[in-house]
Design a protein around this motif. Structure first.
Motif: not given
Length: 519
Positions: A246-253, A258-261, A288-290, A371-377
């Protein structure tokens, strides 16, 4: 009588001039923000400003998180420039008064959240504070508090849990202390509720007077990522996987955004800009969270003082030889990609100046902190899938794609590294027969490559070692950074870390309540 908690909040609001925002008088609060407690939360605007103040407190957490999350682990070590406090942390012998191990800045954030939660009901008299907005604010304060408690729980054996406003305490009040399992279970309950509430959406006016949405989601803690991490910690992998997706797909638009992907476009051109900007260009896709900083508003952290070997800084911490060797081993000539791992490793994650190896991720005193970025998640998702025996899915996320999103190129794919195969893992780790354990070895090494010096490493090692029931693995890994230069220290540290009870510190005595209520 003024209250010091209110003072912290107001100071935070005045300091937080987040660099990714523009055309906002909102970040220039008037002097009437400093007020009596009973007036502080009696309107929509005042609760909103209190939220900014709470997040401003995060800036004080960056240095202890980087030090405590890195220096106790295998990728960071002290330099020739002696610093007794840092040497203590690296040796896991932390004395009372060590500033890097102080819980004080974390409790400043927690107590400000408590103060808001206890008093914000007054704002319901403001017609702009709808029930939906109120629920969103309440969820945000609880999310910040939960995340901050989670950081403390990963540092200390037992953590005093305070949920009330300071002015509600009585003489001799002693908060209950939670160990790690009890803390995580409580935080999951808190976050399940918070994750069902609306997300704050704030508008402001641009130069033409048009209402626009402020991109606060890059600052707010992503609830799906955080709750997913909590579930991952207790071994609830299906729930964790669902939340990470959900964080990667939904929260990334959505899957076409391309966000969070972790796609090629998010890293190819200016990888180092991930630590310079938040809501601009390639960095917008990764963050994602910074926690942002802005030197023009006197917002800086102390990481350059710790890491830079420039004559104006102290150069107290550096990458370990083990860290450098890991990066160098990932640059094979036979890579299936054209230009190798130039987005991590030398000149990006670390640099060499004269004879010194230097952490270079934070190349400025206002470098942002993720705090969270795409690669981490993505790596957390791969970890959850792997623990469900979905090794093919985990390797796919690691190498080339997340099936749910056509825009994902994989952690290694976007930095053009050779793919990791099961056959290669079996050859490298010949003593391991279980495929899940083999992929886990690949994931913990990839987290080292990707997330070094971002405050994650110690908690990663503890999570993997505790789950596998192999304290010797963590002990050998951490001790290995001393084997060449100080064999006696390596042996001593390894013996200490074989004892799981040594993985977290005793929290120093708290004087927080006395200080907060003294005024």
């Amino acid at each position: 009588m003024k209250n010091t908690t209110v003072r912290y909040l107001c100071l935070g609001v005045m300091l937080l001039g987040l660099p990714m925002f523009s055309c906002s008088d909102y970040f220039e609060p008037s002097q009437d923000l400093i007020q009596e407690r009973e007036e502080h939360y009696n309107s929509f605007d005042k609760v909103r400003r209190a939220t900014v103040g709470v997040y401003a407190g995060f800036q004080n957490l960056v240095e202890p998180m980087v030090v405590m999350g890195g220096l106790r682990a295998d990728l960071m070590t002290t330099t020739r420039n002696l610093d007794a406090d840092l040497r203590e942390i690296e040796s896991l012998k932390v004395s009372k008064g060590n500033p890097y191990a102080s819980p004080r800045p974390f409790y400043d954030v927690i107590l400000n959240c408590n103060d808001a939660l206890a008093n914000m009901e007054k704002s319901l008299d403001d017609p702009r504070m709808t029930e939906r907005q109120y629920a969103a604010f309440e969820a945000e304060f609880k999310t910040v508090r939960a995340w901050t408690y989670f950081q403390l729980a990963q540092m200390y054996k037992e953590v005093p849990v305070i949920t009330g406003a300071v002015n509600g305490f009585f003489p001799g009040y002693e908060p209950e202390r939670y160990d790690f399992p009890k803390m995580v279970n409580w935080l999951i309950e808190e976050m399940i509720w918070a994750n069902e509430q609306p997300i704050l959406e704030w508008t402001t006016k641009d130069d033409s007077g048009k209402e626009i949405l402020q991109p606060w989601r890059k600052v707010f803690i992503n609830r799906n990522a955080f709750l997913g991490e909590l579930f991952l910690t207790i071994g609830e992998y299906r729930e964790a996987s669902s939340l990470f997706r959900k964080c990667i797909i939904d929260d990334g638009g959505g899957d076409e955004n391309e966000e969070h992907k972790c796609n090629l476009e998010s890293g190819v051109s200016n990888w180092e800009n991930h630590w310079k900007r938040v809501n601009d260009g390639d960095s917008r896709l990764e963050h994602i969270s910074t926690i942002p900083f802005d030197r023009t508003k006197n917002q800086t952290h102390d990481l350059l003082r710790l890491f830079s070997n420039s004559s104006i800084y102290d150069y107290l911490l550096k990458p370990s030889t083990l860290a450098v060797n890991i990066w160098e081993s990932q640059r094979p000539a036979e890579s299936i990609f054209p230009d190798g791992d130039r987005y991590r490793g030398e000149d990006v994650s670390y640099s060499v100046f004269d004879i010194d190896t230097v952490v270079s991720k934070y190349g400025a005193r206002d470098a942002v902190f993720a705090i969270y970025r795409a690669a981490d998640v993505h790596l957390l998702l791969a970890e959850a899938e792997n623990r469900m025996s979905n090794t093919d899915i985990a390797l796919g996320i690691l190498n080339s794609k997340l099936n749910d999103s056509p825009l994902t190129d994989g952690i290694r794919g976007r930095v053009r590294l050779k793919h990791v195969t099961m056959d290669a893992l079996k050859e490298r780790y010949s003593g391991i027969d279980n495929e899940v354990e083999l992929v886990e070895q690949a994931l913990i090494e990839e987290r080292a490559l990707e997330l070094a010096f971002e405050g994650r490493r110690w908690n990663d090692l503890v999570r993997f070692a505790y789950r596998a029931g192999k304290p010797e693995w963590l002990a050998k890994r951490v001790a290995s950074k001393f084997r060449g230069k100080d064999p006696m220290k390596a042996s001593e540290l390894e013996a200490k870390l074989l004892n799981v009870s040594e993985w977290r510190l005793h929290m120093p005595e708290l004087d927080i309540l006395e200080k907060e209520s003294s005024n």
